[in-house]
Design a protein around this motif. Structure first.
Motif, PDB file in Angstrom:
ATOM      1  N   GLY A 188      41.987  42.134  39.170  1.00  0.00           N
ATOM      2  CA  GLY A 188      41.000  41.627  40.322  1.00  0.00           C
ATOM      3  C   GLY A 188      41.143  39.715  40.201  1.00  0.00           C
ATOM      4  N   TYR A 307      30.720  47.545  49.052  1.00  0.00           N
ATOM      5  CA  TYR A 307      31.706  47.293  47.547  1.00  0.00           C
ATOM      6  C   TYR A 307      30.191  46.536  46.125  1.00  0.00           C
ATOM      7  CZ  TYR A 307      35.236  49.223  50.186  1.00  0.00           C
ATOM      8  OH  TYR A 307      35.916  50.368  50.810  1.00  0.00           O
ATOM      9  N   ARG A 308      30.154  44.942  46.834  1.00  0.00           N
ATOM     10  CA  ARG A 308      29.744  44.155  45.728  1.00  0.00           C
ATOM     11  C   ARG A 308      28.855  44.945  45.186  1.00  0.00           C
ATOM     12  NH1 ARG A 308      26.267  40.996  48.868  1.00  0.00           N
ATOM     13  NH2 ARG A 308      28.446  39.327  49.090  1.00  0.00           N
ATOM     14  N   ARG A 310      28.640  48.056  44.099  1.00  0.00           N
ATOM     15  CA  ARG A 310      29.021  48.563  43.285  1.00  0.00           C
ATOM     16  C   ARG A 310      30.226  48.544  42.468  1.00  0.00           C
ATOM     17  NH1 ARG A 310      31.861  53.533  47.970  1.00  0.00           N
ATOM     18  NH2 ARG A 310      29.919  53.333  49.281  1.00  0.00           N
ATOM     19  N   ARG A 311      30.599  46.806  42.649  1.00  0.00           N
ATOM     20  CA  ARG A 311      31.317  46.096  40.957  1.00  0.00           C
ATOM     21  C   ARG A 311      30.255  45.904  40.256  1.00  0.00           C
ATOM     22  NH1 ARG A 311      31.658  39.461  42.450  1.00  0.00           N
ATOM     23  NH2 ARG A 311      28.393  40.161  42.340  1.00  0.00           N
ATOM     24  N   ASP A 312      28.781  45.301  41.012  1.00  0.00           N
ATOM     25  CA  ASP A 312      27.643  45.842  40.124  1.00  0.00           C
ATOM     26  C   ASP A 312      27.426  46.611  39.419  1.00  0.00           C
ATOM     27  OD1 ASP A 312      27.219  42.787  40.954  1.00  0.00           O
ATOM     28  OD2 ASP A 312      26.201  43.381  42.399  1.00  0.00           O
ATOM     29  N   ILE A 315      30.085  46.870  36.430  1.00  0.00           N
ATOM     30  CA  ILE A 315      30.022  45.693  35.691  1.00  0.00           C
ATOM     31  C   ILE A 315      28.730  46.021  34.470  1.00  0.00           C
ATOM     32  CG2 ILE A 315      29.396  43.245  35.272  1.00  0.00           C
ATOM     33  CD1 ILE A 315      32.617  43.891  35.626  1.00  0.00           C
ATOM     34  N   ARG A 330      34.843  40.080  36.306  1.00  0.00           N
ATOM     35  CA  ARG A 330      33.436  39.602  36.744  1.00  0.00           C
ATOM     36  C   ARG A 330      34.541  39.279  38.178  1.00  0.00           C
ATOM     37  NH1 ARG A 330      29.286  37.586  39.884  1.00  0.00           N
ATOM     38  NH2 ARG A 330      27.614  39.026  40.535  1.00  0.00           N
ATOM     39  N   VAL A 337      38.853  46.141  38.285  1.00  0.00           N
ATOM     40  CA  VAL A 337      38.583  45.383  37.175  1.00  0.00           C
ATOM     41  C   VAL A 337      39.322  45.823  36.034  1.00  0.00           C
ATOM     42  CG1 VAL A 337      36.390  45.316  35.151  1.00  0.00           C
ATOM     43  CG2 VAL A 337      35.745  45.434  37.758  1.00  0.00           C
ATOM     44  N   SER A 380      38.822  50.629  39.629  1.00  0.00           N
ATOM     45  CA  SER A 380      38.080  50.489  40.705  1.00  0.00           C
ATOM     46  C   SER A 380      37.026  50.915  40.888  1.00  0.00           C
ATOM     47  CB  SER A 380      39.260  51.526  41.432  1.00  0.00           C
ATOM     48  OG  SER A 380      39.442  51.275  43.092  1.00  0.00           O
ATOM     49  N   PHE A 381      35.918  50.230  42.149  1.00  0.00           N
ATOM     50  CA  PHE A 381      34.655  50.620  42.261  1.00  0.00           C
ATOM     51  C   PHE A 381      34.235  50.501  43.048  1.00  0.00           C
ATOM     52  CE2 PHE A 381      35.440  45.375  41.819  1.00  0.00           C
ATOM     53  CZ  PHE A 381      35.571  45.323  42.783  1.00  0.00           C
TER      54      PHE A 381
END
Length: 407
Positions: A188, A307-308, A310-312, A315, A330, A337, A380-381
């Motif tokens: 990432g 996707y943002r 899901r990333r959050d 994390i 991040r 990640v 993967s998120f």
């Protein structure tokens, strides 16, 4: 004349080619097969979220091209690719600061094929290829099948180290550097503009080709994009830029592009003629129609927002899910990640126990061309919604509870 006596002895068939014998299966693909059960929440595969595909828009595009030009879209086509599709891709590159003409592009059956064509066109057995360490797994497979000698270049939290690249290039005299500078797979990470400029300078001074892979560049959630390596002085005449529709439209289309200098592009076209003649005519035509009538940027904005979130979710949940002392990054976009467990843990050894809890990740060790880091894992998120991610992290926490560090 005496009867001919046929022996029952059988001579074994010849052995597989050495390149086939030495190239292993992708651990990611193998893990996906193990975790295909619907109850598994998998952070293993880099699978775009299927509920975000614009299925209606794609269906309309296919219906249109079949109704308007069935004889053309169901027929053989040129190796170079659909002119309308190449023009649309060229316009997107140009709008983002990289002047490109349709004739600068070759359409491929996914960007994966583009990398295979580059390997065929550029590499002789024994040629040296430099890769980021860790590196995209399928690239390692491709270079192994080509008979290349793969040499890792060290990375840090900012990606590939240009000073190390220069030193290794001087020593190893490589023919090719393979790099994913934006939201790299598996880490990432993203190279800064300064590092991209340095990579271009080293390539020009040391005399090597660059394969710049950019499947994730349009999945940026925050921050400003850096120019492609191909845009920096010194790289213009030696960079093949690989593009993909898999993350912006749908991976099932298997559509990609190679933007390359003319001589290299011609060599790749000849290699493609030998591989598959041309990429699917109807898929190219439908993609061109889709780009002509659809607000792709609007669609991508919705994908990036999802996707943002899901990333959050990933994390935010990692501190409770992973053992104390773990580290992770991040990313500002992309799909992955990169996490490392504390020293003494082995992510691959722990995976069978994790899968018993209906959750999965990919151990990081197979991504390394050099000495592997057994504590590393890729998560993967993008595949699962935030609530599923939180549930998956809860399962991961339970799976890792009570595990002990190896040796």
């Amino acid at each position: 004349m005496p009867d001919v006596i046929l022996s029952e002895a059988r001579t074994p068939a010849p052995a597989l080619a050495a390149r086939a014998a030495r190239t292993g299966s992708s651990p990611v693909r193998d893990i996906l097969a193990l975790t295909a059960r619907p109850e598994v929440i998998s952070f293993a595969g880099g699978l775009p979220a299927p509920e975000l595909f614009d299925a209606a828009g794609m269906a309309d595009a296919f219906r249109h091209v079949l109704a308007e030009a069935p004889r053309r879209v169901l027929q053989y086509s040129t190796t170079e690719g659909d002119p309308a599709l190449r023009a649309a891709v060229a316009a997107r590159y140009s709008a983002r600061g990289l002047p490109t003409e349709a004739d600068d592009l070759l359409v491929t059956t996914g960007s994966q094929q583009g990398l295979s064509l580059l390997a065929t066109a550029l590499l002789e057995p024994g040629d040296v290829v430099l890769v980021e360490d860790p590196c995209y797994l399928a690239a390692l497979q491709i270079f192994s099948l080509a008979g290349a000698r793969v040499v890792p270049v060290p990375t840090d939290d900012g990606g590939l180290d240009p000073a190390a690249l220069d030193e290794i290039a001087a020593r190893e005299r490589p023919k090719l550097l393979y790099v994913i500078p934006t939201f790299q797979n598996p880490t990432g990470r993203t190279l800064s503009a300064e590092r991209r400029a340095a990579v271009a300078e080293v390539a020009a001074r040391r005399g090597l080709w660059i394969a710049e892979d950019d499947p994730y560049g349009e999945l940026r959630f925050e921050g400003e994009p850096a120019p492609w390596v191909a845009a920096f002085p010194g790289a213009e005449d030696r960079t093949a830029l690989l593009g993909s529709f898999s993350k912006v439209m749908a991976p099932g289309l298997r559509l990609g592009t190679v933007r390359a200098p003319a001589a290299l592009r011609r060599a790749c076209a000849i290699a493609k003629q030998a591989a598959d003649l041309h990429t699917s005519t109807i898929d190219q035509a439908a993609a061109a129609r889709y780009l002509a009538v659809t607000d792709l940027d609007g669609h991508l904005a919705r994908v990036r927002d999802a996707y943002r979130a899901r990333r959050d979710a990933l994390i935010d949940g990692l501190p409770a899910a992973l053992p104390e002392g773990s580290r992770w990054n991040r990313p500002a976009g992309g799909m992955f990640v990169w996490a490392t467990l504390p020293p003494g843990y082995d992510a691959a050894a722990l995976l069978p126990e994790v899968v018993k809890h209906d959750v999965a990740y990919v151990p990081g060790a197979p991504f390394f061309a050099g000495a592997p880091d057994p504590t590393a894992a890729r998560l993967s998120f993008v595949t699962h919604a935030p609530e599923e991610i939180r549930e998956g992290l809860g399962r991961l926490r339970k799976a890792l509870e009570g595990t002990r560090r190896e040796g």
